[in-house]
Every structure is written in C-alpha cells, then in structure tokens.
Design a protein around this motif. Structure first.
Motif, PDB file in Angstrom:
ATOM      1  N   ILE A 216      -1.352   0.465   4.343  1.00 55.04           N
ATOM      2  CA  ILE A 216      -1.231   1.454   3.276  1.00 55.04           C
ATOM      3  C   ILE A 216      -2.020   2.674   3.699  1.00 55.04           C
ATOM      4  CG2 ILE A 216      -1.694   2.010   0.857  1.00 55.04           C
ATOM      5  CD1 ILE A 216      -1.653  -0.965   0.260  1.00 55.04           C
ATOM      6  N   GLN A 217      -1.404   3.850   3.582  1.00 54.04           N
ATOM      7  CA  GLN A 217      -2.095   5.098   3.911  1.00 54.04           C
ATOM      8  C   GLN A 217      -1.911   6.089   2.761  1.00 54.04           C
ATOM      9  OE1 GLN A 217      -3.991   5.859   6.662  1.00 54.04           O
ATOM     10  NE2 GLN A 217      -3.780   3.710   7.246  1.00 54.04           N
ATOM     11  N   TRP A 218      -3.027   6.460   2.110  1.00 53.96           N
ATOM     12  CA  TRP A 218      -2.987   7.457   1.052  1.00 53.96           C
ATOM     13  C   TRP A 218      -2.857   8.859   1.638  1.00 53.96           C
ATOM     14  CZ3 TRP A 218      -2.611   6.451  -4.056  1.00 53.96           C
ATOM     15  CH2 TRP A 218      -3.030   5.202  -4.524  1.00 53.96           C
ATOM     16  N   HIS A 219      -2.180   9.726   0.905  1.00 53.92           N
ATOM     17  CA  HIS A 219      -2.117  11.143   1.277  1.00 53.92           C
ATOM     18  C   HIS A 219      -3.536  11.715   1.245  1.00 53.92           C
ATOM     19  CE1 HIS A 219      -1.180  15.426   1.067  1.00 53.92           C
ATOM     20  NE2 HIS A 219       0.071  15.147   1.405  1.00 53.92           N
ATOM     21  N   PRO A 220      -3.926  12.540   2.221  1.00 55.78           N
ATOM     22  CA  PRO A 220      -5.307  13.052   2.267  1.00 55.78           C
ATOM     23  C   PRO A 220      -5.714  13.901   1.078  1.00 55.78           C
ATOM     24  CG  PRO A 220      -4.228  13.324   4.406  1.00 55.78           C
ATOM     25  CD  PRO A 220      -3.170  12.909   3.436  1.00 55.78           C
ATOM     26  N   THR A 221      -4.761  14.594   0.425  1.00 53.64           N
ATOM     27  CA  THR A 221      -5.131  15.500  -0.667  1.00 53.64           C
ATOM     28  C   THR A 221      -4.377  15.255  -1.964  1.00 53.64           C
ATOM     29  OG1 THR A 221      -3.508  17.144   0.111  1.00 53.64           O
ATOM     30  CG2 THR A 221      -5.767  17.332   0.951  1.00 53.64           C
ATOM     31  N   ASN A 222      -3.307  14.491  -1.947  1.00 55.98           N
ATOM     32  CA  ASN A 222      -2.525  14.224  -3.149  1.00 55.98           C
ATOM     33  C   ASN A 222      -2.768  12.784  -3.599  1.00 55.98           C
ATOM     34  OD1 ASN A 222      -0.569  13.764  -5.129  1.00 55.98           O
ATOM     35  ND2 ASN A 222       0.927  15.092  -4.143  1.00 55.98           N
ATOM     36  N   PRO A 223      -3.470  12.579  -4.721  1.00 57.40           N
ATOM     37  CA  PRO A 223      -3.834  11.218  -5.121  1.00 57.40           C
ATOM     38  C   PRO A 223      -2.671  10.375  -5.600  1.00 57.40           C
ATOM     39  CG  PRO A 223      -4.444  12.765  -6.833  1.00 57.40           C
ATOM     40  CD  PRO A 223      -3.950  13.594  -5.679  1.00 57.40           C
ATOM     41  N   LYS A 224      -1.469  10.962  -5.706  1.00 58.83           N
ATOM     42  CA  LYS A 224      -0.319  10.217  -6.221  1.00 58.83           C
ATOM     43  C   LYS A 224       0.598   9.689  -5.123  1.00 58.83           C
ATOM     44  CE  LYS A 224       1.000  13.831  -8.445  1.00 58.83           C
ATOM     45  NZ  LYS A 224       1.798  14.750  -9.293  1.00 58.83           N
ATOM     46  N   VAL A 225       0.332  10.052  -3.872  1.00 65.21           N
ATOM     47  CA  VAL A 225       1.293   9.783  -2.792  1.00 65.21           C
ATOM     48  C   VAL A 225       0.673   8.845  -1.752  1.00 65.21           C
ATOM     49  CG1 VAL A 225       2.641  10.827  -0.934  1.00 65.21           C
ATOM     50  CG2 VAL A 225       2.420  12.009  -3.136  1.00 65.21           C
ATOM     51  N   LEU A 226       1.449   7.873  -1.306  1.00 57.37           N
ATOM     52  CA  LEU A 226       1.002   6.977  -0.245  1.00 57.37           C
ATOM     53  C   LEU A 226       2.200   6.541   0.595  1.00 57.37           C
ATOM     54  CD1 LEU A 226       1.867   3.849  -1.176  1.00 57.37           C
ATOM     55  CD2 LEU A 226      -0.107   4.123  -2.653  1.00 57.37           C
ATOM     56  N   ILE A 227       1.909   6.003   1.773  1.00 58.48           N
ATOM     57  CA  ILE A 227       2.934   5.465   2.673  1.00 58.48           C
ATOM     58  C   ILE A 227       2.595   4.016   2.984  1.00 58.48           C
ATOM     59  CG2 ILE A 227       3.767   5.530   5.065  1.00 58.48           C
ATOM     60  CD1 ILE A 227       3.930   8.497   4.917  1.00 58.48           C
ATOM     61  N   THR A 228       3.609   3.150   2.939  1.00 60.54           N
ATOM     62  CA  THR A 228       3.450   1.751   3.327  1.00 60.54           C
ATOM     63  C   THR A 228       4.300   1.477   4.570  1.00 60.54           C
ATOM     64  OG1 THR A 228       5.282   1.073   1.880  1.00 60.54           O
ATOM     65  CG2 THR A 228       3.058   1.034   0.951  1.00 60.54           C
ATOM     66  N   SER A 229       3.871   0.495   5.335  1.00 69.51           N
ATOM     67  CA  SER A 229       4.616   0.139   6.545  1.00 69.51           C
ATOM     68  C   SER A 229       4.855  -1.364   6.577  1.00 69.51           C
ATOM     69  CB  SER A 229       3.845   0.573   7.798  1.00 69.51           C
ATOM     70  OG  SER A 229       2.603  -0.098   7.875  1.00 69.51           O
ATOM     71  N   SER A 230       5.905  -1.755   7.271  1.00 73.24           N
ATOM     72  CA  SER A 230       6.292  -3.161   7.355  1.00 73.24           C
ATOM     73  C   SER A 230       6.099  -3.688   8.773  1.00 73.24           C
ATOM     74  CB  SER A 230       7.751  -3.343   6.932  1.00 73.24           C
ATOM     75  OG  SER A 230       8.194  -4.661   7.188  1.00 73.24           O
ATOM     76  N   ARG A 231       5.461  -4.865   8.888  1.00 75.17           N
ATOM     77  CA  ARG A 231       5.290  -5.511  10.191  1.00 75.17           C
ATOM     78  C   ARG A 231       6.463  -6.430  10.535  1.00 75.17           C
ATOM     79  NH1 ARG A 231      -0.923  -7.500   9.407  1.00 75.17           N
ATOM     80  NH2 ARG A 231       0.144  -8.654   7.754  1.00 75.17           N
ATOM     81  N   ASP A 232       7.407  -6.532   9.607  1.00 79.47           N
ATOM     82  CA  ASP A 232       8.546  -7.414   9.817  1.00 79.47           C
ATOM     83  C   ASP A 232       9.509  -6.793  10.834  1.00 79.47           C
ATOM     84  OD1 ASP A 232      10.244  -9.691   9.186  1.00 79.47           O
ATOM     85  OD2 ASP A 232      11.547  -8.217   8.215  1.00 79.47           O
ATOM     86  N   ASP A 233       9.895  -7.549  11.856  1.00 82.24           N
ATOM     87  CA  ASP A 233      10.765  -7.027  12.914  1.00 82.24           C
ATOM     88  C   ASP A 233      12.171  -6.699  12.411  1.00 82.24           C
ATOM     89  OD1 ASP A 233       8.736  -7.207  14.737  1.00 82.24           O
ATOM     90  OD2 ASP A 233       9.326  -9.179  15.492  1.00 82.24           O
ATOM     91  N   LYS A 234      12.583  -7.336  11.316  1.00 78.25           N
ATOM     92  CA  LYS A 234      13.925  -7.086  10.801  1.00 78.25           C
ATOM     93  C   LYS A 234      13.988  -5.809   9.958  1.00 78.25           C
ATOM     94  CE  LYS A 234      15.232 -11.981  10.695  1.00 78.25           C
ATOM     95  NZ  LYS A 234      15.690 -13.107   9.845  1.00 78.25           N
ATOM     96  N   THR A 235      12.872  -5.414   9.369  1.00 78.01           N
ATOM     97  CA  THR A 235      12.838  -4.194   8.540  1.00 78.01           C
ATOM     98  C   THR A 235      11.637  -3.333   8.942  1.00 78.01           C
ATOM     99  OG1 THR A 235      11.583  -5.381   6.844  1.00 78.01           O
ATOM    100  CG2 THR A 235      13.989  -5.267   6.578  1.00 78.01           C
ATOM    101  N   PRO A 236      11.640  -2.801  10.155  1.00 77.36           N
ATOM    102  CA  PRO A 236      10.479  -2.025  10.633  1.00 77.36           C
ATOM    103  C   PRO A 236      10.490  -0.588  10.117  1.00 77.36           C
ATOM    104  CG  PRO A 236      12.134  -2.116  12.349  1.00 77.36           C
ATOM    105  CD  PRO A 236      12.696  -2.904  11.184  1.00 77.36           C
TER     106      PRO A 236
END
Length: 733
Positions: A216-236
């Motif tokens: 999980i990575q939060w946006h540096p300046t916008n407290p409402k926005v984040l990015i998630t990533s998947s370690r699953d090889d089928k849905t990378p």
C-alpha cells in the motif's frame, strides 16, 4: 535494459535514511545463506566515480531481517530510528547515531522492544508526522502500534479498541502521509482496511478482484488517494483508489507479467510511481495516465524492494532477491566517447528512455526584461499563464521596500528594537482616524518587553493603569471628578467604562468579505503527546462509513444496505469553537457599564488586576461586603486577612460581573455582547491562567466578532491571539 549507477553485492533488506546524508541501511535478509546477520550502512555520493557504493559502517546483529524501515528524526533521536522485523515475531529497533560515526553496537543503541507477535513480521512502517509511532503486521490479523518516544517505556496497542481477531495474513501496513492518525493495512486475501487509530476503529474496508495485496502506498500530499499492488502472478496489477468512492478503483496499471513485490511513490513529483515485479521489470508510471513512462531495469533477477532517495530526485535504491543492492537513476550519467563520434559503441540501447519531464527538471519560474520598464514572467503556480508587469522605480517605494526587508531580517534575528521603531514610524505617519493606526498599535505591543507588554496592550484597549489609579485616589479624597477625561488612547471619551470604540462599526462596513477557511480534512501536522486520545477531528475520514468493532473489517462483501445505514447514522464532528458557539446564548443582561463613578473606577482597577487599590477604595467608600468578596477572589492571603479584619465593622453590596467572570473567562467570551469586546479582551489578558488559554479565548472572541462582520475588531483580537491566518484574511479584505 538497465540504469544501474552503483551497486554492491549483498542479500539484504534495505531502506534510505530520512536524514541529510544519502545513507542506505541494509540488514541481512532472512533467506540469505550468510551465517551472520549484519546491519550495514552505505554512503551514496553521486560525484564518486567508482561503481561500488562506499561502505560507512557495519555491525553484527542478533537476527536476520524480513523487513526494514528507517524513521524520521524526532526528540533525542537526531538520526531517527531503524526497525527490523524478524521471522520469530520480534522487532529490533536501533538508534543509528553512534553507528553512523563508526562505533560498535552497544546496549545503548538497542531499544528493548517487547515481543507481541506470534508469527513472522511481514511489514512495518514509521509514521512520517509522528516518527515515534511504528506499525507492524503479521499473521492471524495481528496489527500493533508501538510508541517509541520513551525507550525506557515502550507502549504498544491495537489500532482498534480490542484485538481484531481472524486468521488473515497482514501483508502491508502504511501510515497516511498527511493525516497522522490514519493507518492502512492489507491482507494476502486482497482486502484493505483504513483505521483511525485515535478513534480506535476501522472506518472503511474495501478490495478488488486482485489477490495477495502486497503493498500500500499513500499519495504524498493527498490524504484520500492510495495505490495497492498485487503479488499474484495471475493478476499483477496496480490499482489507484480514491477513498471518497472506494467501491471501484480509479485506475488500473497493467504492464507487469508477474506479481508486483514492491512499489514507491515519488515525493518530488507526485505524478510518478515506481514498481518492481517478479518479471524482472522495474517500471516508472505516470499516475495521471496510468501508462509506463520508463523501464529503469529489466533483468532476470527481480528486485524485491525499491525506494526513492529522499534527497536526490530521480534516484532509487533497490535490492534484488539474490545478492545485490543497487542505486538506480532515471537520469543518464553515461559518457559518450569523444574519440570516435561514429563508433558503434555509442549506441544507447541500454539506456532507459524517460517519456515525461519530471517536476524536478521543470523550471519553477522565468523572467525577461522588455521595453518601457516592462518585464515578462511565469511561475509554477500558473503554468499556463505568462504575465507582463511594470517595474516600479519610484524612490519612495524602493526606500520603503528596503526598510521592510530590514525589519523582516530583524524579525528573524529577534531584534525587537528595530521592529518597534518601524511600528512607531507607522503609527506617526498614519492619518489620524485611520483604522490602520489601531493595527500598528496592537502589533507594536507584541514586541514590547514582557514587563511593558501587558500594561501597553491594556492601554490600547482603553485601560491605562496610571490614570485609573489617579482616579481612585481622587475618589478616595472625595474630589470632584466630573470634568476628568480618559487619555487619548481611550476611544470612548464620553464613557470611560465603554468596552471599545462604537464608531468602528461604520468604518468596518463592507471592509471585509466572508472567507471560508475551513480545512476539509482537518489535518493537524503538529505533534501531540498522545494521538490515541479521542478528540474531535472534522476531517474527510469522519464522513466515511463506520464499522462495528465486532464486524470482520476485512470482509469486503458487507451488504450495501448496511453500508448506507452506517453512513446515514454518522454524526458530523465539530471543532471546539463551533461546539462552544452553538452551546452558548448571548446574555443581553450581562453588562460592565455603569453610570456610577464609584463602580466605574473600581471595575477598571479590577480589569487591570489592581486588587489592592480596588479593595481599599471599596472600604473607604463604605462598601465592605464588596471589598471582602473581591479580596477573596484575588487569592491574595494577606489582602484577604486584612480585609476580613476590617469587615467586622462594615457591610456593603457586591460588584458581580468582574469578579464572577474573571474566573469564568470562557463563559465571558460567549455570553457577553460584542459591543463590549475590548473589556472582555482586557479581562482575558489579565486573568488567563496561561498564554495558551489567553491565545485560545482571544481567538474565540475574534471569531465571534468575525462572524458578526466586525472585521477590524476581529483583526485586533487575532493579533492578540497570534492567529496569523485569520489576521491576514481580515487585513487583506
């Protein structure tokens, strides 16, 4: 394709230090074949032409690492703290200050962190705003928050009011970069939960079709926005979320052909995001478009962790799963051969192609001279606009500007004398009757010595101590005072008890417009002693749905009807000022005005804190009961004893309001009528128990005046309270 600038052979977990030097910390990875666990520091120097990263120091530690983080400096920890998670559920925390100087590992360097987790520590994260707070996650939905402020007393708690329960594997924890009380967690099942650790509860839970949410990575300046990533090889995939509508992601990033193991948001250009996957690719993304802008590495051995350098834009550190720590760059540092410009060796097939211009390479502003004292210029705040301005060359304007620069420099150097001279000049040169003279008088008072400040500010409010004492003396001597007038500093010559200049209302008409200074997120960037204390917080996260602690907050299939019901039942929290304002009713009968000279003089003595003269005056005019009450309110034991002794032969009435409200200042602020604001502010100044109480109450009074459109009076209150934002808004209007 590769953009490796420097490297060193190590199989380690890594992280950048949040300090001035470019230091990379590494700790031997759990799956390493090395027999010893080593904590090592590398100093990255861009000007160093060698291909190896220079080593700073290394020490043998007790255990190998599953995850490594380096927090920002705080308190006595001038280089922050380094934390490492381990397979046995323990967490090691070190103070790196002495280690960076080349010293050995000692007991003073190691913090004694109790064991709470029962399984492998998968993830840890330091709070950017309050670096003494560390979050950690492992199996069986174990999430803990550690307070490391006092190494001798490390506190630990759950993000909720009680243990969470369940059998979920926590894969990532991440503190919000703007709101320090907000924590995000993810599970290998693909669910994400957002916690308010101050309120001790989860405020939302969501997830997509992606499995094994690894980061999980939060946006540096916008407290409402984040990015998630998947370690699953089928849905990378990477998914961009906006928490205002978290049912579906805003954008999907597709490019990796195998699971994504690490990601990081760029602080120097928040449009850029980097990820590395098991396919060997390390990709920089454009968040706005969702497209790849650069492959900075593509190798057979993939990177297991990656992070941007906090000091050098465009530079990253990565650690491969095998045996290498690398410093990568999106810039081209390679030299083109000058000996043979047509040589085939000059091909740039291995250089990454960066398809956007990052913010740190863009010109922040530009300017050029034209004809007729004109200049043309542009700035980053208005990227699509070029402005043409006229250069002011009048000598008086330049002279005043230079003087202002000197005063501002004196302000930084705490040179009060220069600032006072500047304020005096302004007071002398402002036209009589101009409202600006009031502002400069109040500003002058802020820079006087403490011994002079209170008397001067009370005088500005119309209460001159020396004059009041002289009036008391005349009253005691039974002299005729009908022709006496207050000094010119008092704006009310007809009535010496009036709280302020009633003529200000006409001068203030249409002088200011209403300004909405609300903070939609209510984020407080100041450090607090304990962020877990439940307080009112009118922010974005108070408007999202509420989850019962008994619910499984990792269950993303919660019924929509229940979600809507939770959202409808959510009561908006208010700021302290709003709550107090709504709970009070203005008391029209509350008055400090009097037609009697006796009451006027005595009240003024009390307003300026002169209890002794007030009591003596009351006794001499035969008001013994009043004298007794005021002597008790003064909390002066000697004065009380003397007055009590003399009370045996006297009996009289009481002056209620000044005595009553000198110990109930908050009630005074909200119950008094606004035409008496000066006397209220004087009472606050005299009787506040601390600077903090005076600041808060004078700010509340200013806000009441501001709400009532009395902007000049509000401005003067904001000067006294130090509320710069409100003061500037009022002055600008």
């Amino acid at each position: 394709m590769s953009s490796i600038y420097k490297s060193v052979n190590r199989n380690s977990e890594i992280c950048w230090g949040k300090i001035e030097e470019n230091i990379i910390a590494s700790c031997t990875r759990e799956n390493s074949e090395e027999s010893e666990a080593v904590l090592e520091f590398f100093h990255y120097v861009p000007s160093d032409t060698s291909v190896d990263i220079s080593a700073r120091n290394k020490v043998v530690v007790e255990k190998k690492s599953t995850t490594l983080k380096w927090g920002r400096p705080f308190g006595n920890f001038e280089h922050g703290l380094i934390a490492s998670g381990h397979r046995d559920g323990t967490i090691s925390v070190w103070n790196p200050t002495s280690l960076l100087d080349g010293n050995e590992l000692t007991e003073e360097v190691i913090l004694d962190v109790p064991k709470k987790h029962t399984g492998t520590i998968n993830t840890i994260d330091f709070n950017d705003k309050q670096s003494n707070l560390l979050a950690s996650g492992s199996h069986k939905t174990e999430i803990y928050i550690w307070d490391l402020k006092d190494p001798n007393k490390i506190n630990v708690r759950y993000p909720s009011a009680k243990p969470i329960g369940g059998n979920h594997e926590i894969s990532s924890v991440a503190w919000n970069k703007v709101a320090p009380t907000i924590l995000a967690t993810s599970t290998t099942a693909g669910s994400v939960a957002i916690w308010d650790v101050r309120a001790k509860k989860a405020i939302m839970s969501f997830g997509g079709k992606l499995k094994d949410c690894g980061s999980i990575q939060w946006h540096p300046t916008n407290p409402k926005v984040l990015i998630t990533s998947s370690r699953d090889d089928k849905t990378p995939h990477l998914q961009l979320w906006n928490l205002e509508n978290h049912k579906v992601p805003v954008r999907n990033f597709s490019g990796h052909s195998a699971g994504i193991v690490s990601a990081a948001w760029n602080n120097d250009d928040t449009n850029l995001f980097v990820s590395c996957g098991k396919d060997g690719r390390t990709i920089v993304w454009d968040v706005n478009t969702g497209k790849s802008v650069c492959d900075i590495e593509n190798s057979n051995e993939y990177n297991s962790s990656i992070d941007w350098c906090p000091n050098i834009p465009g530079t990253l550190a990565a650690s491969s799963l095998g045996s290498e720590i690398k410093v990568l760059t999106v810039h081209d540092f390679s030299d083109v051969s000058a000996s043979d410009p047509f040589s085939q060796n000059n091909e740039e097939e291995n250089k990454p192609e960066f398809h956007v211009v990052p913010d740190w390479l863009k010109r922040k502003n530009g300017v050029s001279f034209g004809f007729g004292d004109k200049i043309v210029h542009f700035g980053r705040k208005q990227e699509d606009r070029v402005n043409i301005s006229h250069i002011i060359t009048e000598e008086d304007v330049i002279k005043n500007s230079e003087r202002l620069d000197q005063v501002l420099a004196s302000l930084e150097e705490n040179n009060a004398e220069e600032i006072l001279n500047f304020c005096n000049d302004k007071i002398e040169n402002v036209d009589e009757g101009d409202n600006e003279i009031e502002i400069w008088k109040y500003l002058k008072g802020l820079f006087l010595r403490d011994s002079e400040k209170d008397s001067y500010l009370l005088s500005c409010l119309g209460y001159n101590k020396e004059y009041i004492q002289s009036m008391a003396s005349k009253l005691l001597n039974k002299q005729n005072e009908e022709d006496n007038e207050y000094p010119e500093d008092n704006n009310n010559e007809d009535d010496i008890f009036a709280a302020g200049n009633n003529n200000e209302e006409d001068n203030n008409e249409n002088l200011f417009d209403s300004v909405d200074d609300s903070n939609p997120f209510g984020v407080n960037n100041e450090d607090t002693d304990n962020i877990f204390d439940v307080q009112d917080n009118n922010d974005f996260f108070s408007n999202v749905q509420d989850f019962d602690n008994s619910d499984d907050i990792f269950n993303v299939n919660k019924g929509e009807e229940e979600r809507k019901k939770d959202s409808q039942n959510k009561v908006e929290e208010k700021t302290e000022y709003d709550r107090l304002k709504s709970s009070y009713v203005v008391d029209e009968s509350l008055s400090f005005e009097s037609e009697e000279d006796e009451d006027t003089v005595i009240s003024h003595l009390l307003i300026t804190g002169n209890f002794e003269d007030a009591v003596n005056t009351l006794i001499e005019v035969g008001r013994m009961s009043d004298a007794l009450v005021i002597a008790q309110a003064s909390k002066d034991e000697e004065l009380w004893n003397v007055t009590l002794e003399r009370y045996l032969n006297n009996n009289n009435s009481i002056i209620f309001n000044v005595v009553k409200y000198s110990s109930n200042l908050q009630d005074l602020v909200f119950k008094s009528t606004l035409d008496q604001w000066k006397i209220v502010l004087a009472l606050i100044k005299t009787y506040s128990s601390s600077d903090e109480e005076f600041t808060k109450l004078s700010d509340f009074l200013g806000k009441r005046l501001y709400d009532d459109n009395d902007y000049l009076s509000a401005t003067l209150c904001f000067i006294m309270s130090g509320n710069v934002n409100k003061f500037l808004q009022a002055v600008l209007y």
